[in-house]
Design a protein around this motif. Structure first.
Motif, PDB file in Angstrom:
ATOM      1  N   PRO A  22       0.867  -1.237  -0.166  1.00  0.00           N
ATOM      2  CA  PRO A  22       0.110  -0.177   0.129  1.00  0.00           C
ATOM      3  C   PRO A  22       0.659   1.329  -0.046  1.00  0.00           C
ATOM      4  CG  PRO A  22       0.001  -1.230   1.983  1.00  0.00           C
ATOM      5  CD  PRO A  22       0.559  -2.074   1.210  1.00  0.00           C
ATOM      6  N   ASP A  23       1.992   1.334   0.214  1.00  0.00           N
ATOM      7  CA  ASP A  23       2.943   2.516   0.357  1.00  0.00           C
ATOM      8  C   ASP A  23       3.504   2.794  -1.179  1.00  0.00           C
ATOM      9  OD1 ASP A  23       4.303   4.625   1.219  1.00  0.00           O
ATOM     10  OD2 ASP A  23       5.678   3.547   2.480  1.00  0.00           O
ATOM     11  N   THR A  24       3.021   4.036  -1.614  1.00  0.00           N
ATOM     12  CA  THR A  24       3.490   4.390  -2.791  1.00  0.00           C
ATOM     13  C   THR A  24       4.749   5.097  -2.775  1.00  0.00           C
ATOM     14  OG1 THR A  24       2.046   6.203  -2.944  1.00  0.00           O
ATOM     15  CG2 THR A  24       1.055   3.952  -3.966  1.00  0.00           C
ATOM     16  N   TYR A  25       5.368   5.504  -1.721  1.00  0.00           N
ATOM     17  CA  TYR A  25       6.369   6.583  -1.663  1.00  0.00           C
ATOM     18  C   TYR A  25       7.722   5.768  -0.895  1.00  0.00           C
ATOM     19  CZ  TYR A  25       3.122  10.415  -2.906  1.00  0.00           C
ATOM     20  OH  TYR A  25       2.320  11.160  -3.603  1.00  0.00           O
ATOM     21  N   TYR A  26       8.699   6.143  -1.346  1.00  0.00           N
ATOM     22  CA  TYR A  26      10.040   5.708  -0.622  1.00  0.00           C
ATOM     23  C   TYR A  26      11.018   7.122  -0.592  1.00  0.00           C
ATOM     24  CZ  TYR A  26      12.560   5.564  -5.204  1.00  0.00           C
ATOM     25  OH  TYR A  26      13.013   5.978  -6.428  1.00  0.00           O
ATOM     26  N   TYR A  27      12.297   6.823  -0.162  1.00  0.00           N
ATOM     27  CA  TYR A  27      13.056   7.990   0.132  1.00  0.00           C
ATOM     28  C   TYR A  27      14.416   7.839  -0.632  1.00  0.00           C
ATOM     29  CZ  TYR A  27       9.770   9.198   3.965  1.00  0.00           C
ATOM     30  OH  TYR A  27       8.853   9.826   4.617  1.00  0.00           O
ATOM     31  N   VAL A  28      14.700   8.830  -1.316  1.00  0.00           N
ATOM     32  CA  VAL A  28      15.994   8.945  -1.936  1.00  0.00           C
ATOM     33  C   VAL A  28      16.833  10.017  -1.429  1.00  0.00           C
ATOM     34  CG1 VAL A  28      17.211   9.352  -4.362  1.00  0.00           C
ATOM     35  CG2 VAL A  28      14.963   8.112  -4.169  1.00  0.00           C
ATOM     36  N   GLU A  29      17.883   9.821  -0.907  1.00  0.00           N
ATOM     37  CA  GLU A  29      18.744  10.984  -0.114  1.00  0.00           C
ATOM     38  C   GLU A  29      17.889  11.793   0.764  1.00  0.00           C
ATOM     39  OE1 GLU A  29      21.747  11.075  -0.709  1.00  0.00           O
ATOM     40  OE2 GLU A  29      22.142  10.072  -2.543  1.00  0.00           O
ATOM     41  N   CYS A  30      16.902  10.743   1.468  1.00  0.00           N
ATOM     42  CA  CYS A  30      16.322  11.327   2.586  1.00  0.00           C
ATOM     43  C   CYS A  30      14.934  12.246   2.075  1.00  0.00           C
ATOM     44  CB  CYS A  30      16.883  11.883   3.507  1.00  0.00           C
ATOM     45  SG  CYS A  30      18.205  10.846   4.488  1.00  0.00           S
ATOM     46  N   LYS A  31      14.924  12.232   0.793  1.00  0.00           N
ATOM     47  CA  LYS A  31      13.701  13.033   0.377  1.00  0.00           C
ATOM     48  C   LYS A  31      12.597  12.212  -0.305  1.00  0.00           C
ATOM     49  CE  LYS A  31      16.727  16.792  -1.026  1.00  0.00           C
ATOM     50  NZ  LYS A  31      17.317  17.669  -2.122  1.00  0.00           N
ATOM     51  N   LYS A  32      11.375  12.332  -0.037  1.00  0.00           N
ATOM     52  CA  LYS A  32      10.188  11.401  -0.090  1.00  0.00           C
ATOM     53  C   LYS A  32      10.156  11.583  -1.828  1.00  0.00           C
ATOM     54  CE  LYS A  32       5.655  10.266   1.453  1.00  0.00           C
ATOM     55  NZ  LYS A  32       4.612  10.801   2.307  1.00  0.00           N
ATOM     56  N   LYS A  33       9.890  10.345  -2.298  1.00  0.00           N
ATOM     57  CA  LYS A  33       9.545  10.361  -4.006  1.00  0.00           C
ATOM     58  C   LYS A  33       8.606   9.289  -4.029  1.00  0.00           C
ATOM     59  CE  LYS A  33      13.364  12.827  -5.101  1.00  0.00           C
ATOM     60  NZ  LYS A  33      13.310  14.031  -5.875  1.00  0.00           N
ATOM     61  N   LEU A  34       7.883   9.576  -5.210  1.00  0.00           N
ATOM     62  CA  LEU A  34       6.707   8.229  -5.668  1.00  0.00           C
ATOM     63  C   LEU A  34       7.537   7.337  -6.320  1.00  0.00           C
ATOM     64  CD1 LEU A  34       4.071   7.612  -6.101  1.00  0.00           C
ATOM     65  CD2 LEU A  34       3.921   8.789  -8.122  1.00  0.00           C
ATOM     66  N   VAL A  35       7.307   6.017  -6.000  1.00  0.00           N
ATOM     67  CA  VAL A  35       8.025   5.194  -6.431  1.00  0.00           C
ATOM     68  C   VAL A  35       7.719   4.785  -8.001  1.00  0.00           C
ATOM     69  CG1 VAL A  35       8.078   2.577  -6.638  1.00  0.00           C
ATOM     70  CG2 VAL A  35       7.983   3.609  -4.559  1.00  0.00           C
ATOM     71  N   ALA A  36       8.700   4.958  -8.972  1.00  0.00           N
ATOM     72  CA  ALA A  36       8.482   5.042 -10.401  1.00  0.00           C
ATOM     73  C   ALA A  36       7.649   4.190 -10.989  1.00  0.00           C
ATOM     74  CB  ALA A  36       9.901   4.987 -11.011  1.00  0.00           C
ATOM     75  N   TYR A  37       7.666   2.723 -10.691  1.00  0.00           N
ATOM     76  CA  TYR A  37       6.687   1.800 -11.260  1.00  0.00           C
ATOM     77  C   TYR A  37       5.414   1.950 -10.970  1.00  0.00           C
ATOM     78  CZ  TYR A  37       6.711  -1.568  -7.430  1.00  0.00           C
ATOM     79  OH  TYR A  37       6.674  -2.140  -6.244  1.00  0.00           O
ATOM     80  N   ARG A  38       5.200   2.566  -9.591  1.00  0.00           N
ATOM     81  CA  ARG A  38       3.777   2.939  -9.061  1.00  0.00           C
ATOM     82  C   ARG A  38       3.501   4.103  -9.741  1.00  0.00           C
ATOM     83  NH1 ARG A  38       2.906  -0.085  -4.113  1.00  0.00           N
ATOM     84  NH2 ARG A  38       0.689   0.546  -4.596  1.00  0.00           N
ATOM     85  N   TYR A  39       4.170   4.790 -10.025  1.00  0.00           N
ATOM     86  CA  TYR A  39       3.681   6.097 -10.949  1.00  0.00           C
ATOM     87  C   TYR A  39       3.210   5.653 -12.306  1.00  0.00           C
ATOM     88  CZ  TYR A  39       3.929   9.835 -14.342  1.00  0.00           C
ATOM     89  OH  TYR A  39       3.851  10.967 -15.181  1.00  0.00           O
ATOM     90  N   MET A  40       3.950   4.768 -12.864  1.00  0.00           N
ATOM     91  CA  MET A  40       3.341   4.341 -14.275  1.00  0.00           C
ATOM     92  C   MET A  40       2.168   3.506 -14.075  1.00  0.00           C
ATOM     93  SD  MET A  40       6.996   3.272 -16.184  1.00  0.00           S
ATOM     94  CE  MET A  40       7.555   2.385 -14.965  1.00  0.00           C
ATOM     95  N   ILE A  41       1.922   2.765 -13.150  1.00  0.00           N
ATOM     96  CA  ILE A  41       0.734   1.929 -12.966  1.00  0.00           C
ATOM     97  C   ILE A  41      -0.366   3.114 -12.562  1.00  0.00           C
ATOM     98  CG2 ILE A  41      -0.497   0.477 -11.344  1.00  0.00           C
ATOM     99  CD1 ILE A  41       2.170  -0.978 -11.359  1.00  0.00           C
ATOM    100  N   ASN A  42      -0.114   3.983 -11.779  1.00  0.00           N
ATOM    101  CA  ASN A  42      -1.329   5.017 -11.568  1.00  0.00           C
ATOM    102  C   ASN A  42      -1.658   5.500 -12.974  1.00  0.00           C
ATOM    103  OD1 ASN A  42      -0.975   4.018  -8.881  1.00  0.00           O
ATOM    104  ND2 ASN A  42       0.253   5.953  -8.505  1.00  0.00           N
ATOM    105  N   GLN A  43      -0.736   5.997 -13.698  1.00  0.00           N
ATOM    106  CA  GLN A  43      -1.099   6.542 -14.743  1.00  0.00           C
ATOM    107  C   GLN A  43      -1.652   5.716 -15.823  1.00  0.00           C
ATOM    108  OE1 GLN A  43      -0.012  10.026 -14.399  1.00  0.00           O
ATOM    109  NE2 GLN A  43       0.731   9.953 -16.409  1.00  0.00           N
ATOM    110  N   VAL A  44      -1.646   4.407 -16.008  1.00  0.00           N
ATOM    111  CA  VAL A  44      -2.157   3.753 -16.697  1.00  0.00           C
ATOM    112  C   VAL A  44      -3.699   3.287 -16.172  1.00  0.00           C
ATOM    113  CG1 VAL A  44      -2.476   1.363 -17.399  1.00  0.00           C
ATOM    114  CG2 VAL A  44      -0.450   2.048 -17.572  1.00  0.00           C
ATOM    115  N   GLU A  45      -4.020   3.157 -14.837  1.00  0.00           N
ATOM    116  CA  GLU A  45      -5.112   3.248 -14.224  1.00  0.00           C
ATOM    117  C   GLU A  45      -5.974   4.392 -14.427  1.00  0.00           C
ATOM    118  OE1 GLU A  45      -4.348   0.135 -10.439  1.00  0.00           O
ATOM    119  OE2 GLU A  45      -3.993   2.473 -10.200  1.00  0.00           O
ATOM    120  N   ASN A  46      -5.422   5.642 -14.527  1.00  0.00           N
ATOM    121  CA  ASN A  46      -6.141   6.755 -14.668  1.00  0.00           C
ATOM    122  C   ASN A  46      -6.200   7.382 -16.250  1.00  0.00           C
ATOM    123  OD1 ASN A  46      -6.708   7.536 -12.061  1.00  0.00           O
ATOM    124  ND2 ASN A  46      -4.533   7.608 -11.871  1.00  0.00           N
TER     125      ASN A  46
END
Length: 259
Positions: free
Chosen positions: A154-178
């Motif tokens: 269920p968590d669609t975010y992670y941290y890169v250099e301690c900065k919150k980012k949307l997981v790339a493949y979750r972004y692509m899946i969200n784009q397709v779903e929408n």
């Protein structure tokens, strides 16, 4: 089969799996483990950069080094036959972007900058320590060098250099779903490195046969029995996406991701 983790949960009990709540940073917690008839330990524990909101090198040392060392000592004391361990492919970061195909024969080549650098160093120390336990005490070791493991959670975010980012493949899946476009960049001839969680589970199961198996993780455990595990057919990308969609609808493991 015994599942082990820090989380206070009844998930495993509700699914007919024995569970022991343990913090591997606490040596006294290891007294909760069985002392006889343990064949293998699967160590999936670790602090990852993807979940660190604030950088702290000491938390890597406490969990990834000291915690895993306690696991190896437990394995030695109870006469475990083998230990399985998941290693980060960041130990090969020095090869990234150079067009080389990774193989087991390539020597380790760390990258000493970025949020994965010290994390990879701590993981490599345990890989080397496992080799010491193999040569000194005869404990077999199996190390799985992994890229990102794909799965629904269920968590669609992670941290890169301690900065919150949307997981790339979750972004692509969200784009397709929408029903939105996906803009793709990169080399279309690049090698596929997608590893689905159920492929990984098959591979882990292939390396352990016999009686009690302890899996140290706060995520997942499967029953171990004498069976012929088919690892020859990896899950195809379309099948993976179909399974991902099914798990997203069922939400069977969502409770394990809650704080």
């Amino acid at each position: 089969m015994i599942a082990v983790g820090r989380k206070n949960t009844d998930f495993f009990q509700n699914n007919g799996i024995e569970y022991i709540q343990v913090d591997i940073c606490n040596e006294d917690d290891f007294k909760k483990f069985p002392t006889t008839d343990v064949y293998a330990v699967v160590n999936l524990t670790g602090i990852l950069p993807a979940y660190l909101k604030k950088y702290d090198s000491f938390i890597y040392v406490e969990t990834n080094i000291k915690g895993s060392l306690r696991i190896l000592e437990y394995a030695r004391k109870v006469g475990v036959d083998r230990v399985l361990y998941t290693q980060t492919w960041a130990e090969m970061a020095g090869y990234w972007g150079k067009g080389e195909i990774f193989s087991p024969q390539l020597p380790r080549k760390l990258k000493y900058t970025g949020d994965h650098a010290f994390y990879a160093i701590t993981k490599c120390m345990i890989v080397d320590t496992m080799e010491y336990y193999k040569q000194e005490y005869g404990i077999k070791n199996f190390v799985f060098r992994l890229p990102n493991v794909y799965l629904y959670h269920p968590d669609t975010y992670y941290y890169v250099e301690c900065k919150k980012k949307l997981v790339a493949y979750r972004y692509m899946i969200n784009q397709v779903e929408n029903r939105k476009d996906i803009e793709m960049w990169g080399n279309p001839d690049a090698f596929e490195d997608i590893l689905y969680v159920k492929d990984l589970c098959q591979k882990l199961l292939k390396f352990q046969i016999k009686q009690h198996l302890i899996v140290l993780s706060w995520i997942y455990l499967m029953q171990k029995k004498k069976k012929n595990w088919d690892t020859s057919r990896n899950i195809h990308i379309l099948k993976y996406l179909e399974d991902y969609k099914k798990e997203k609808q069922l939400k069977r493991f969502d409770v394990l991701w809650k704080e």
